[in-house]
Design an enzyme around this catalytic site. Structure first.
Site, mmCIF file in Angstrom:
data_model
loop_
_atom_site.group_PDB
_atom_site.id
_atom_site.type_symbol
_atom_site.label_atom_id
_atom_site.label_comp_id
_atom_site.label_asym_id
_atom_site.label_seq_id
_atom_site.Cartn_x
_atom_site.Cartn_y
_atom_site.Cartn_z
ATOM 1 N N ARG A 148 0.681 -1.225 0.462
ATOM 2 C CA ARG A 148 -0.069 0.075 -0.315
ATOM 3 C C ARG A 148 0.770 1.122 -0.403
ATOM 4 N NH1 ARG A 148 -3.430 -3.731 1.875
ATOM 5 N NH2 ARG A 148 -1.474 -4.603 2.600
ATOM 6 N N THR A 149 1.912 1.087 1.053
ATOM 7 C CA THR A 149 2.560 2.463 0.724
ATOM 8 C C THR A 149 3.222 2.831 -0.663
ATOM 9 O OG1 THR A 149 3.438 2.816 3.667
ATOM 10 C CG2 THR A 149 4.630 3.893 2.363
ATOM 11 N N HIS A 188 5.772 5.750 11.245
ATOM 12 C CA HIS A 188 5.005 5.311 10.203
ATOM 13 C C HIS A 188 4.126 7.311 9.847
ATOM 14 C CE1 HIS A 188 3.322 4.056 5.988
ATOM 15 N NE2 HIS A 188 2.921 3.087 6.489
ATOM 16 N N ARG A 222 11.951 3.768 2.873
ATOM 17 C CA ARG A 222 11.228 2.833 3.959
ATOM 18 C C ARG A 222 12.527 1.750 3.846
ATOM 19 N NH1 ARG A 222 6.075 -1.140 3.942
ATOM 20 N NH2 ARG A 222 5.205 0.889 4.640
ATOM 21 N N LYS A 240 26.286 -3.967 -2.674
ATOM 22 C CA LYS A 240 27.661 -3.899 -2.780
ATOM 23 C C LYS A 240 28.795 -3.151 -1.337
ATOM 24 C CE LYS A 240 27.953 -2.122 -7.731
ATOM 25 N NZ LYS A 240 28.358 -1.258 -8.860
HETATM 26 C C1 NCD Z 1 1.998 -1.253 7.800
HETATM 27 C C2 NCD Z 1 3.526 -0.496 8.418
HETATM 28 O O1 NCD Z 1 4.615 -1.547 7.410
HETATM 29 O O2 NCD Z 1 3.972 -0.634 9.259
HETATM 30 N N1 NCD Z 1 1.588 -1.168 7.184
HETATM 31 C C3 NCD Z 1 1.094 -0.492 5.541
HETATM 32 O O3 NCD Z 1 2.133 0.095 5.378
HETATM 33 N N2 NCD Z 1 0.149 -0.279 5.376
HETATM 34 C C4 NCD Z 1 1.673 -2.258 9.013
HETATM 35 C C5 NCD Z 1 1.699 -3.710 9.280
HETATM 36 O O4 NCD Z 1 3.025 -3.949 8.628
HETATM 37 O O5 NCD Z 1 1.818 -3.908 9.806
#
Ligand code: NCD
Length: 354
Positions: free
Chosen positions: A83-84, A171, A134, A113
């Protein structure tokens, strides 16, 4: 995604002293790495833009594609994401911008590397206007912001960092879309009992969300934190929330609070963050949302989940039943992610939103 090459050394001491800029009504050129940057007025600005963008998408307004035309977003994901990552990419494309990523994914980036994160981020910054990062390490987005500031002082085209999640840290954009979704459904946070359930220790979404609820400074909010004793919300976050006048209750017994809850935020036990698999196994079925549990909530309660969902949301059959319940709004929440991220990209890259 445990990986020797991405283990302990990605974050330098600079990351821990870096102070992210407060938004104070002006988003332009600011890294978005923590909800600590936001106050109520900033949320109101962002949510107005997201609401307007959503309307424009629904009316097929082609003018949206002018808002980030000529801009490039780099997607740098060192952890799994559906999703993100996709909602950021879709957001940028719907605004007329372009998206770049390392061919065949970050496993083919120079970090494999042995390049350090600060160099990889600066390379990305040379080619883009915004980097969405991320990474499994807490503080990684602070590291990115610090080194992009150094880069930005030397090159013509500055680049901002947006965190897509830093390990068990924060997040922030998830919390923005979560609160947006609550507003969308309830029009206010006033007089709400909000209950966060599950792995509150490792869940970065709930860390950001608890803080953002506090920063909104709504009237008469109660925050209930339901988790096993060893997966409680970090104490610094509960202290911060309390310092905003919010009453916080912590319990391991969902039954104590479920019937009074207006907003219930369910989370996955973060299997990949457990050092000992046996600890995970012991805890993983502690809280399971099922149609029977959902039936105990108020008729006008709302159930959110950042997703992905596993057995903490019961069986596939349970999913199918709950998905039809009007209280379950995680699909709306998911879609809102794109609108909020569109608003954020426009604000950070362009400032004005028209
Ligand atoms: C979450 C995350 O990556 O922290 N997912 C997301 O971004 N929608 C929650 C999770 O992974 O449980």
């Amino acid at each position: 995604m445990a990986d020797a090459k991405l283990s302990t050394s990605a974050v330098s001491s600079h990351a821990f002293s870096y102070q992210p800029p407060a938004i104070n009504g002006d988003f332009v050129g600011k890294h978005i790495i923590s909800v600590d940057q936001f106050k109520r007025q900033d949320l109101d600005i962002l949510f107005d833009a997201a609401t307007s963008i959503r309307k424009r998408i629904r009316t097929h307004d082609r003018g949206l594609t002018e808002l980030c035309a000529g801009k490039v977003m780099a997607s740098l994901f060192f952890e799994a994401s559906t999703r993100t990552d996709m909602s950021f990419q879709a957001a940028m494309r719907r605004l007329g911008g372009d998206v770049i990523a390392v061919s065949n994914g970050v496993r083919f980036s120079s970090m494999y590397k042995g390049e350090n994160l600060s160099d990889t981020v600066r390379a990305t910054g040379c080619y883009s206007d915004v980097v969405v990062l991320r990474h499994p390490e807490i503080g990684s987005s602070y590291e990115a912001a610090y080194y992009l500031d150094l880069l930005n002082a030397r090159i013509d085209n500055p680049t901002v960092a947006i965190s897509g999640g830093d390990g068990i840290g924060e997040h922030p954009t998830q919390a923005l879309l979560d609160i947006f979704t609550v507003f969308d459904q309830k029009q206010s946070l006033d007089n709400m009992t909000i209950t966060l359930v599950g792995d509150l220790l490792h869940g970065r979404t709930v860390h950001s969300l608890a803080k953002l609820i506090a920063y909104y400074d709504a009237a008469d909010v109660r925050l209930c934190l339901v988790s096993p004793e060893n997966l409680r919300m970090p104490a610094d976050i509960t202290a911060l929330v309390r310092s905003h006048g919010i009453s916080v209750c912590e319990t391991d017994d969902l039954q104590e609070v479920i019937a009074d809850t207006d907003v219930i935020y369910w989370t996955r036990v973060q299997e990949e963050r457990f050092a000992d698999a046996a600890d995970y196994e012991r805890i993983k079925d502690r809280y399971v949302m099922t149609p029977q549990v959902l039936a105990q909530t108020k008729p006008d309660a709302i159930l959110l989940h950042p997703l992905p969902r596993k057995h903490e949301m019961g069986t596939r059959d349970d999913h199918d039943i709950m998905d039809l319940d009007k209280r379950a709004i995680y699909f709306e929440q998911m879609e809102n992610g794109m609108f909020v991220r569109m608003a954020l990209l426009v604000k950070v890259l362009r400032g004005v939103y028209v």
